[in-house]
Design an enzyme around this catalytic site. Structure first.
Site, mmCIF file in Angstrom:
data_model
loop_
_atom_site.group_PDB
_atom_site.id
_atom_site.type_symbol
_atom_site.label_atom_id
_atom_site.label_comp_id
_atom_site.label_asym_id
_atom_site.label_seq_id
_atom_site.Cartn_x
_atom_site.Cartn_y
_atom_site.Cartn_z
ATOM 1 N N LYS A 1 8.636 22.606 -14.334
ATOM 2 C CA LYS A 1 7.755 21.484 -13.985
ATOM 3 C C LYS A 1 7.405 21.542 -12.502
ATOM 4 O O LYS A 1 6.252 21.349 -12.115
ATOM 5 C CB LYS A 1 8.412 20.146 -14.329
ATOM 6 N N ASN B 1 0.899 18.713 -21.094
ATOM 7 C CA ASN B 1 0.506 17.763 -22.141
ATOM 8 C C ASN B 1 0.548 18.393 -23.534
ATOM 9 O O ASN B 1 0.024 17.806 -24.481
ATOM 10 C CB ASN B 1 -0.896 17.214 -21.878
ATOM 11 N N HIS C 1 0.272 10.666 -28.166
ATOM 12 C CA HIS C 1 -0.221 9.378 -27.662
ATOM 13 C C HIS C 1 -0.920 8.579 -28.765
ATOM 14 O O HIS C 1 -0.787 7.358 -28.839
ATOM 15 C CB HIS C 1 -1.145 9.595 -26.463
ATOM 16 N N GLU D 1 10.933 17.095 -24.861
ATOM 17 C CA GLU D 1 10.285 17.563 -23.622
ATOM 18 C C GLU D 1 10.910 18.869 -23.139
ATOM 19 O O GLU D 1 10.231 19.700 -22.540
ATOM 20 C CB GLU D 1 10.376 16.491 -22.522
ATOM 21 N N GLU E 1 -3.478 17.567 -11.576
ATOM 22 C CA GLU E 1 -3.952 17.967 -12.905
ATOM 23 C C GLU E 1 -5.433 18.321 -12.941
ATOM 24 O O GLU E 1 -6.207 17.800 -13.736
ATOM 25 C CB GLU E 1 -3.634 16.869 -13.936
ATOM 26 N N HIS F 1 8.816 8.234 -27.426
ATOM 27 C CA HIS F 1 7.864 9.170 -26.825
ATOM 28 C C HIS F 1 8.246 10.635 -27.079
ATOM 29 O O HIS F 1 7.421 11.435 -27.539
ATOM 30 C CB HIS F 1 7.763 8.895 -25.313
ATOM 31 N N LYS G 1 3.785 11.353 -11.348
ATOM 32 C CA LYS G 1 2.908 10.524 -12.189
ATOM 33 C C LYS G 1 3.622 9.202 -12.440
ATOM 34 O O LYS G 1 4.745 9.186 -12.962
ATOM 35 C CB LYS G 1 2.631 11.207 -13.526
ATOM 36 N N ARG H 1 -1.707 21.943 -14.729
ATOM 37 C CA ARG H 1 -0.770 20.864 -15.058
ATOM 38 C C ARG H 1 -1.038 20.285 -16.442
ATOM 39 O O ARG H 1 -0.138 19.727 -17.079
ATOM 40 C CB ARG H 1 -0.823 19.766 -13.986
ATOM 41 N N ARG I 1 0.818 -1.230 0.000
ATOM 42 C CA ARG I 1 0.000 0.000 0.000
ATOM 43 C C ARG I 1 0.848 1.275 0.000
ATOM 44 O O ARG I 1 0.380 2.343 0.403
ATOM 45 C CB ARG I 1 -0.981 0.026 1.174
ATOM 46 N N HIS J 1 0.826 16.240 -26.557
ATOM 47 C CA HIS J 1 0.664 14.853 -26.134
ATOM 48 C C HIS J 1 -0.593 14.164 -26.663
ATOM 49 O O HIS J 1 -0.623 12.947 -26.754
ATOM 50 C CB HIS J 1 0.703 14.752 -24.602
HETATM 51 N N1 NAD Z 1 5.699 10.258 -15.464
HETATM 52 C C1 NAD Z 1 5.749 11.312 -16.244
HETATM 53 O O1 NAD Z 1 5.396 12.428 -15.835
HETATM 54 C C2 NAD Z 1 6.276 11.152 -17.643
HETATM 55 C C3 NAD Z 1 6.593 12.306 -18.386
HETATM 56 C C4 NAD Z 1 7.140 12.120 -19.650
HETATM 57 C C5 NAD Z 1 7.345 10.855 -20.155
HETATM 58 N N2 NAD Z 1 7.018 9.777 -19.398
HETATM 59 C C6 NAD Z 1 7.262 8.424 -19.897
HETATM 60 O O2 NAD Z 1 8.659 8.240 -20.035
HETATM 61 C C7 NAD Z 1 8.877 7.171 -20.965
HETATM 62 C C8 NAD Z 1 10.011 7.514 -21.886
HETATM 63 O O3 NAD Z 1 11.176 7.713 -21.136
HETATM 64 P P1 NAD Z 1 12.626 7.652 -21.797
HETATM 65 O O4 NAD Z 1 12.629 8.417 -23.047
HETATM 66 O O5 NAD Z 1 13.580 7.980 -20.734
HETATM 67 O O6 NAD Z 1 12.713 6.133 -22.266
HETATM 68 P P2 NAD Z 1 13.480 4.865 -21.706
HETATM 69 O O7 NAD Z 1 13.354 4.754 -20.253
HETATM 70 O O8 NAD Z 1 13.002 3.731 -22.542
HETATM 71 O O9 NAD Z 1 15.002 5.152 -22.053
HETATM 72 C C9 NAD Z 1 15.409 5.264 -23.405
HETATM 73 C C10 NAD Z 1 16.582 4.339 -23.713
HETATM 74 O O10 NAD Z 1 17.757 4.896 -23.140
HETATM 75 C C11 NAD Z 1 18.461 3.870 -22.420
HETATM 76 N N3 NAD Z 1 19.207 4.573 -21.378
HETATM 77 C C12 NAD Z 1 18.719 5.129 -20.240
HETATM 78 N N4 NAD Z 1 19.678 5.823 -19.620
HETATM 79 C C13 NAD Z 1 20.808 5.698 -20.352
HETATM 80 C C14 NAD Z 1 22.127 6.217 -20.240
HETATM 81 N N5 NAD Z 1 22.464 7.062 -19.271
HETATM 82 N N6 NAD Z 1 23.024 5.850 -21.185
HETATM 83 C C15 NAD Z 1 22.675 5.038 -22.199
HETATM 84 N N7 NAD Z 1 21.435 4.550 -22.388
HETATM 85 C C16 NAD Z 1 20.509 4.892 -21.468
HETATM 86 C C17 NAD Z 1 17.398 2.936 -21.955
HETATM 87 O O11 NAD Z 1 17.909 1.656 -21.708
HETATM 88 C C18 NAD Z 1 16.440 2.934 -23.147
HETATM 89 O O12 NAD Z 1 16.878 2.039 -24.114
HETATM 90 C C19 NAD Z 1 7.551 6.962 -21.672
HETATM 91 O O13 NAD Z 1 6.971 5.767 -21.225
HETATM 92 C C20 NAD Z 1 6.705 8.146 -21.243
HETATM 93 O O14 NAD Z 1 5.341 7.844 -21.214
HETATM 94 C C21 NAD Z 1 6.490 9.917 -18.159
#
Ligand code: NAD
Length: 369
Positions: free
Chosen positions: A227, A245, A252, A185, A237, A266, A143, A241, A121, A248
């Site tokens: 942010k 998006n 999406h 972003e 949100e 993404h 999030k 907030r 929990r 987005h």
């Molecule tokens: N929670 C939120 O508020 C929020 C906001 C924006 C995006 N997101 C989410 O984030 C995700 C995308 O995140 P991302 O772009 O970081 O993708 P990811 O986590 O898949 O990382 C991208 C790639 O980089 C590699 N990697 C990570 N760190 C590394 C490093 N230092 N050196 C070499 N390789 C490295 C990973 O293994 C992966 O292959 C999506 O699912 C999206 O929906 C969430």
């Protein structure tokens, strides 16, 4: 090091930004720990390049680390790996007062944060983001969640981390493509609320992508400040907030259409979505003709994907893309919600966009493919 406070009363926390923060992560975590043991969840790529350093930093403070590496990529952010991670945490006997560490990009951060939110929990967690995207966006704001076949991020929870350690040094090992995806972003913050920052990015974005440490430090810090401010004013949100998006709703739908995979990352979808949102704003007479061109020109100059034609492979038609937007969780009473803009840095929420206009915009964009 820069420190940005996320002001959320009893759930406030710091985002620390600087080069080399992983090497002192043990000392940073220590004040949060009831016993000197943490569970780290990462992905295989990050584990291979950076886990040893984190392990050494924890060991230096006498903290025992147990670690799980999940497969890299968006495909991991689903039920299967979520169940695996949750059960692994239980097997490691992580208790209510322990701390879980999410060590990786947004995929790891979102999945591990959600696992922490529901494990017993709710246990505390610390974000150690390793991609540009995760440092400027996903690690801050609480999030968390996973994707399902019905759409992205549809299962999740708000669960704030207790600390975020953004070591900009680890960005050096990112692929150029992942770095640019994260830039989608970064540029979003300028576009939604800070024209001055967008201007700074036009001048310094190339140096930042090229590896200039001072430029990276400033870009990550400025993004996190924006942010953190928005999250502090509207954590769940209800209003402002939603501006985060920007781009987005389009993104999406495109991610779903391309199967959440390598065809479109993404952050790439966010950049294309921002370009489309400014185009839509201009067609609605909200902003001047030259504004979408300036946005697109900057994204192009940064080597970003900008148009639907930059996405390899087939895409569904405009009607089908609209239907995918209908699944988006930002749908309110069946109406599509878009973030539009009156100019660079002047975004607002619009609930009354005529669907016909969106369809035409998509038709025109698809015709260019
Ligand atoms: N929670 C939120 O508020 C929020 C906001 C924006 C995006 N997101 C989410 O984030 C995700 C995308 O995140 P991302 O772009 O970081 O993708 P990811 O986590 O898949 O990382 C991208 C790639 O980089 C590699 N990697 C990570 N760190 C590394 C490093 N230092 N050196 C070499 N390789 C490295 C990973 O293994 C992966 O292959 C999506 O699912 C999206 O929906 C969430």
């Amino acid at each position: 090091m820069d420190v940005v406070q996320v002001a959320l009363g009893a759930r406030s926390y710091e985002v620390r930004i600087g080069a080399g923060l992983i090497d002192t992560a043990g000392a940073a975590l220590l004040p949060l720990l009831h016993r000197r043991k943490v569970a780290v969840i990462t992905d295989e790529t990050v584990a291979a390049t950076h886990l040893m350093r984190l392990a050494a930093a924890l060991e230096a403070e006498g903290i025992t680390m147990t670690a799980l590496a999940l497969p890299p990529g968006e495909g991991t952010k689903g039920w299967e790996q979520f169940a695996r991670a949750s059960e692994w945490l239980l097997e490691q006997k992580i208790e209510r007062h322990d701390v879980v560490v999410a060590f990786g990009g947004g995929v790891v951060g979102d999945l591990v944060g959600f696992a922490a939110a529901v494990l017993r929990r709710g246990v505390r967690f610390v974000q150690v983001p390793t991609t540009l995207l995760a440092q400027v966006d996903s690690s801050v704001g609480g999030k968390t969640g996973i994707n399902t076949p019905q759409g992205k991020n549809l299962i999740g929870a708000f669960h704030q981390p207790s600390l975020v350690l953004a070591d900009i040094g680890v960005l050096d090992t990112l692929t150029g493509r992942d770095l640019r995806a994260g830039y989608g972003e970064v540029v979003k913050y300028g576009l939604l609320g800070d024209a001055g920052f967008f201007g700074w990015l036009e001048a310094h974005g190339p140096a930042m992508i090229g590896g200039d440490t001072a430029a990276r430090q400033y870009a990550v810090t400025r993004s996190v400040q924006m942010k953190a401010g928005i999250v502090a004013r509207d954590e769940t949100e209800e209003g402002e907030r939603a501006l985060l998006n920007l781009g987005h709703t389009f993104c999406h739908a495109l991610e779903k259409a391309t199967g959440y995979g390598d065809r479109l990352l993404h952050g790439e979808g966010v950049a294309i979505g921002c370009a489309l949102a400014f185009e839509l704003s201009q067609r609605l007479g909200l902003c001047a003709q030259e504004v979408p061109s300036r946005v697109r020109a900057h994204l192009r100059a940064m080597g970003m994907k900008t148009d639907l034609r930059d996405i390899p492979g087939d895409l569904p038609g405009a009607e089908a893309l609209l239907a995918l937007m209908g699944q988006d969780k930002k749908v309110v009473d069946g109406k599509l919600r878009f973030i539009l803009a009156r100019g660079i840095g002047e975004a607002f929420v619009a609930d009354d966009v005529p669907p016909g206009l969106v369809r035409r915009l998509l038709d025109d964009a698809l015709a260019l493919r």
